[in-house]
Design a protein around this motif. Sequence first.
Motif, PDB file in Angstrom:
ATOM      1  N   THR A   1      -8.913   6.295   2.519  1.00  0.00           N
ATOM      2  CA  THR A   1      -8.295   4.983   2.744  1.00  0.00           C
ATOM      3  C   THR A   1      -8.015   4.727   4.222  1.00  0.00           C
ATOM      4  O   THR A   1      -7.256   3.822   4.559  1.00  0.00           O
ATOM      5  CB  THR A   1      -6.978   4.871   1.957  1.00  0.00           C
ATOM      6  OG1 THR A   1      -6.102   5.938   2.361  1.00  0.00           O
ATOM      7  CG2 THR A   1      -7.225   4.941   0.460  1.00  0.00           C
ATOM      8  N   HIS A   2      -8.633   5.516   5.089  1.00  0.00           N
ATOM      9  CA  HIS A   2      -8.413   5.330   6.525  1.00  0.00           C
ATOM     10  C   HIS A   2      -8.920   3.953   6.958  1.00  0.00           C
ATOM     11  O   HIS A   2     -10.039   3.559   6.633  1.00  0.00           O
ATOM     12  CB  HIS A   2      -9.149   6.418   7.300  1.00  0.00           C
ATOM     13  CG  HIS A   2      -8.911   6.385   8.774  1.00  0.00           C
ATOM     14  ND1 HIS A   2      -7.644   6.337   9.336  1.00  0.00           N
ATOM     15  CD2 HIS A   2      -9.776   6.396   9.833  1.00  0.00           C
ATOM     16  CE1 HIS A   2      -7.738   6.318  10.651  1.00  0.00           C
ATOM     17  NE2 HIS A   2      -9.021   6.352  10.976  1.00  0.00           N
ATOM     18  N   GLY A   3      -8.063   3.202   7.643  1.00  0.00           N
ATOM     19  CA  GLY A   3      -8.473   1.907   8.159  1.00  0.00           C
ATOM     20  C   GLY A   3      -8.259   0.731   7.219  1.00  0.00           C
ATOM     21  O   GLY A   3      -8.725  -0.373   7.501  1.00  0.00           O
ATOM     22  N   THR A   4      -7.528   0.934   6.134  1.00  0.00           N
ATOM     23  CA  THR A   4      -7.343  -0.175   5.184  1.00  0.00           C
ATOM     24  C   THR A   4      -6.585  -1.335   5.819  1.00  0.00           C
ATOM     25  O   THR A   4      -6.948  -2.502   5.630  1.00  0.00           O
ATOM     26  CB  THR A   4      -6.608   0.292   3.920  1.00  0.00           C
ATOM     27  OG1 THR A   4      -5.419   1.003   4.290  1.00  0.00           O
ATOM     28  CG2 THR A   4      -7.486   1.190   3.078  1.00  0.00           C
ATOM     29  N   GLY A  13       0.790  -1.219   0.000  1.00  0.00           N
ATOM     30  CA  GLY A  13       0.000   0.000   0.000  1.00  0.00           C
ATOM     31  C   GLY A  13       0.824   1.273   0.000  1.00  0.00           C
ATOM     32  O   GLY A  13       0.357   2.324  -0.441  1.00  0.00           O
ATOM     33  N   HIS A  14       2.062   1.215   0.506  1.00  0.00           N
ATOM     34  CA  HIS A  14       2.934   2.389   0.530  1.00  0.00           C
ATOM     35  C   HIS A  14       3.770   2.521  -0.736  1.00  0.00           C
ATOM     36  O   HIS A  14       4.593   3.432  -0.845  1.00  0.00           O
ATOM     37  CB  HIS A  14       3.871   2.337   1.746  1.00  0.00           C
ATOM     38  CG  HIS A  14       3.209   2.701   3.037  1.00  0.00           C
ATOM     39  ND1 HIS A  14       2.253   1.891   3.638  1.00  0.00           N
ATOM     40  CD2 HIS A  14       3.345   3.776   3.846  1.00  0.00           C
ATOM     41  CE1 HIS A  14       1.859   2.465   4.770  1.00  0.00           C
ATOM     42  NE2 HIS A  14       2.496   3.603   4.916  1.00  0.00           N
ATOM     43  N   GLY A  15       3.586   1.614  -1.689  1.00  0.00           N
ATOM     44  CA  GLY A  15       4.365   1.674  -2.919  1.00  0.00           C
ATOM     45  C   GLY A  15       3.901   2.798  -3.822  1.00  0.00           C
ATOM     46  O   GLY A  15       2.922   3.490  -3.559  1.00  0.00           O
ATOM     47  N   ALA A  16       4.630   2.965  -4.934  1.00  0.00           N
ATOM     48  CA  ALA A  16       4.335   4.065  -5.846  1.00  0.00           C
ATOM     49  C   ALA A  16       3.914   3.597  -7.232  1.00  0.00           C
ATOM     50  O   ALA A  16       3.500   4.416  -8.057  1.00  0.00           O
ATOM     51  CB  ALA A  16       5.567   4.971  -5.966  1.00  0.00           C
ATOM     52  N   ASP A  17       4.006   2.310  -7.521  1.00  0.00           N
ATOM     53  CA  ASP A  17       3.639   1.811  -8.845  1.00  0.00           C
ATOM     54  C   ASP A  17       2.135   1.930  -9.065  1.00  0.00           C
ATOM     55  O   ASP A  17       1.358   1.994  -8.112  1.00  0.00           O
ATOM     56  CB  ASP A  17       4.063   0.355  -9.015  1.00  0.00           C
ATOM     57  CG  ASP A  17       5.577   0.194  -9.008  1.00  0.00           C
ATOM     58  OD1 ASP A  17       6.275   1.203  -9.219  1.00  0.00           O
ATOM     59  OD2 ASP A  17       6.053  -0.932  -8.777  1.00  0.00           O
ATOM     60  N   SER A  18       1.738   1.925 -10.321  1.00  0.00           N
ATOM     61  CA  SER A  18       0.313   2.029 -10.652  1.00  0.00           C
ATOM     62  C   SER A  18      -0.451   0.767 -10.255  1.00  0.00           C
ATOM     63  O   SER A  18      -1.671   0.791 -10.111  1.00  0.00           O
ATOM     64  CB  SER A  18       0.137   2.289 -12.148  1.00  0.00           C
ATOM     65  OG  SER A  18       0.705   1.230 -12.912  1.00  0.00           O
ATOM     66  N   ALA A  70     -15.555   1.919  -3.300  1.00  0.00           N
ATOM     67  CA  ALA A  70     -16.812   2.553  -2.896  1.00  0.00           C
ATOM     68  C   ALA A  70     -16.615   3.599  -1.807  1.00  0.00           C
ATOM     69  O   ALA A  70     -17.594   4.211  -1.354  1.00  0.00           O
ATOM     70  CB  ALA A  70     -17.799   1.488  -2.408  1.00  0.00           C
ATOM     71  N   ALA A  71     -15.376   3.851  -1.391  1.00  0.00           N
ATOM     72  CA  ALA A  71     -15.125   4.723  -0.244  1.00  0.00           C
ATOM     73  C   ALA A  71     -15.642   6.142  -0.462  1.00  0.00           C
ATOM     74  O   ALA A  71     -16.172   6.764   0.470  1.00  0.00           O
ATOM     75  CB  ALA A  71     -13.635   4.752   0.070  1.00  0.00           C
ATOM     76  N   HIS A 125      -9.290  12.446   5.662  1.00  0.00           N
ATOM     77  CA  HIS A 125      -9.122  11.125   5.058  1.00  0.00           C
ATOM     78  C   HIS A 125     -10.182  10.183   5.644  1.00  0.00           C
ATOM     79  O   HIS A 125     -10.053   9.697   6.758  1.00  0.00           O
ATOM     80  CB  HIS A 125      -7.713  10.590   5.322  1.00  0.00           C
ATOM     81  CG  HIS A 125      -6.652  11.412   4.646  1.00  0.00           C
ATOM     82  ND1 HIS A 125      -6.376  11.301   3.306  1.00  0.00           N
ATOM     83  CD2 HIS A 125      -5.835  12.375   5.133  1.00  0.00           C
ATOM     84  CE1 HIS A 125      -5.416  12.147   2.977  1.00  0.00           C
ATOM     85  NE2 HIS A 125      -5.069  12.816   4.073  1.00  0.00           N
ATOM     86  N   GLY A 126     -11.229   9.944   4.860  1.00  0.00           N
ATOM     87  CA  GLY A 126     -12.343   9.145   5.335  1.00  0.00           C
ATOM     88  C   GLY A 126     -12.070   7.656   5.270  1.00  0.00           C
ATOM     89  O   GLY A 126     -11.053   7.203   4.744  1.00  0.00           O
ATOM     90  N   PRO A 127     -13.015   6.864   5.789  1.00  0.00           N
ATOM     91  CA  PRO A 127     -12.849   5.410   5.832  1.00  0.00           C
ATOM     92  C   PRO A 127     -13.237   4.750   4.525  1.00  0.00           C
ATOM     93  O   PRO A 127     -13.907   5.344   3.668  1.00  0.00           O
ATOM     94  CB  PRO A 127     -13.832   4.997   6.938  1.00  0.00           C
ATOM     95  CG  PRO A 127     -14.940   5.999   6.809  1.00  0.00           C
ATOM     96  CD  PRO A 127     -14.261   7.298   6.452  1.00  0.00           C
TER      97      PRO A 127
END
Length: 270
Positions: free
Chosen positions: A209-212, A180-185, A247-248, A257-259
């Motif tokens: 993406t809060h709480g992923t 998730g912290h990567g930069a690739d597409s 759907a976030a 930054h919502g859930p």
Amino acid sequence: MSHPIALTIAGSDSGGGAGIQADLKTFSALGVYGASVITAITAQNTRTVAAVEMVSPAMVAAQIDAVLGDLDVRAIKIGMVGGADVITTVAERLRAALSANPIPVVLDPVMVAKSGDALLDDGAVAALRDELLPLATVLTPNLPEAARLLNRAPAEPGDMIRQGLDLCALGPDYVLMKDGHGADSVCTDHLVGPERLTLSARRQHTRNTHGTGCSLSSAIAAGLAAGLTVAQATTRAHDWLQGAIAAADDLSVGLGHGPVHHFHKIWGQK
């Protein structure tokens, strides 16, 4: 008809997007009854964490004893555990319980915030590494967390599997290295252990993406509670989370930054 039960041991997010609240939503969305042990209380919303208060080790122990002494828990998820004293308490209680009744444990090593700030001091990280990793069926670190557990730099894409295997050597049966912290597409996660999986998905562009991490680990625990294998539970959790992220933006929760949308398959569909 009885439903499987899963237990989450984690901190409370008053904004409802992560922590205990996200875990319980995830369990429910996937057809699993959720019980909880709260390790910390946070005052937070989509924009900030205003205050954190840790729950005493004695109260954490009492919650674990109460739940495991009555409920037929089929899987345990561990998230934010705070300081070394709470980590040691959780480990002691779980070692005693698991020796009599083996239960799969999913450990999300919440150590580094999305901002990059450390959430655990060095003593707590050492306790987590020594006490909780050996109890884990599945460890689900993001790249900064894997790096801190191994005292290395964060893995490049070609080194993720190697770091995952090195983490397995510290005790977990499986490690899911999250990209998730990567930069690739394309976001590519690697499950290493007795079974191996590579799970890829297009990186979705949303601020919500809060709480992923909490939700993914809880979704894996829900699958294990329902009797799926680690590979099956991880695959289902990955696919479910992709839908929750997609759907976030439909939720419109808060100003920051919502859930993710935990119930995207149940309500709120366009």
